[in-house]
Design an enzyme around this catalytic site. Structure first.
Site, mmCIF file in Angstrom:
data_model
loop_
_atom_site.group_PDB
_atom_site.id
_atom_site.type_symbol
_atom_site.label_atom_id
_atom_site.label_comp_id
_atom_site.label_asym_id
_atom_site.label_seq_id
_atom_site.Cartn_x
_atom_site.Cartn_y
_atom_site.Cartn_z
ATOM 1 C CG HIS A 96 9.311 1.193 1.508
ATOM 2 N ND1 HIS A 96 10.499 0.486 1.590
ATOM 3 C CD2 HIS A 96 8.496 0.361 1.582
ATOM 4 C CE1 HIS A 96 10.162 -0.774 1.908
ATOM 5 N NE2 HIS A 96 9.070 -0.906 2.155
ATOM 6 C CB ILE A 100 -0.990 -0.078 1.238
ATOM 7 C CG1 ILE A 100 -1.805 -1.137 1.290
ATOM 8 C CG2 ILE A 100 -1.924 1.389 1.317
ATOM 9 C CD1 ILE A 100 -2.794 -1.478 2.560
ATOM 10 N NE ARG A 119 -7.660 -3.039 -6.878
ATOM 11 C CZ ARG A 119 -8.595 -2.053 -7.011
ATOM 12 N NH1 ARG A 119 -9.118 -1.644 -5.934
ATOM 13 N NH2 ARG A 119 -8.526 -1.362 -7.959
#
Length: 215
Positions: free
Chosen positions: A140, A134, A179
């Site tokens: 990152h 996420i 999802r």
């Protein structure tokens, strides 16, 4: 509003997962979503005939660790396991359990020889790599997404074992939840783990057939 054209079209072939052995390697970051995806994948594998004892689940800390675990530990480890005969394994166990001079009589390993004899003798036909990334406030996210995607692709090309890309790359927590079928709004979303389970059975079946020269 139109439902759109996105999504996996169902196959017109009914694949039989009963002879297949499938591994699932999952990260533990964002565990709520991971658990739902894992449940969906396993349920789909079983619905397509994959036997419960032929579904092996392993875990790693994060998505960055998935490629190493899939290639060096799961795929190669299963191939080594499949190449070892029950006699070889039993002989090794007996030597390990042999009493050392001056020690008390050796104690059999937990499960005894039956645990060795029941070890599966089949390498994995497919591996599902599951992770949830996420986006945060730094780069990152981008680095991990890119590295993991390329590495998992390389694993399946180098090993010849289908690796199903079950790594969500979501821009928000809500996207990740949807999802996994856990959306908090009116649209709960769809559990993509089910799609990955179906893809594993299909690709494993294709791989077996192609390997036999059947098209």
């Amino acid at each position: 509003m139109s439902a759109g054209i996105k999504g996996l079209a169902p196959s017109n072939v009914q694949y039989d997962g009963s002879p297949l052995r499938v591994a699932i390697v999952h990260a533990r970051w964002n565990k709520t979503v991971i658990d739902a995806l894992l449940t969906g994948a396993i349920a789909k594998l079983k619905s397509l005939g994959v036997k419960e004892h032929n579904i092996v689940v392993q875990t790693v800390p994060g998505s960055f660790e998935l490629p190493l675990a899939v290639q060096n530990r799961v795929i190669q480890g299963a191939q080594v396991q499949a190449g070892a005969t029950a006699t070889d394994l039993l002989g090794g166990l007996m030597s390990l359990n042999s009493p050392k001079p001056g020690s008390r009589a050796g104690t059999p390993a937990p499960g005894g020889s039956s645990a060795v004899m029941s070890m599966p003798s089949q390498p994995f036909d497919a591996v599902i790599a599951v992770g949830v990334l996420i986006k945060g406030s730094t780069m990152h996210f981008e680095y991990i997404c890119d590295s993991v995607s390329h590495a998992l692709m390389r694993v399946q090309l180098e090993t010849g074992v289908p690796v199903i890309f079950g790594v969500l790359t979501a821009l928000s927590e809500e996207q990740a939840l949807e999802r996994a079928g856990l959306g908090t709004g009116a649209n709960k979303g769809h559990n993509h783990g089910e799609d990955w389970g179906a893809a594993a059975v299909e690709m494993a079946s294709h791989s077996r057939r192609w390997g036999e020269g059947k098209f």
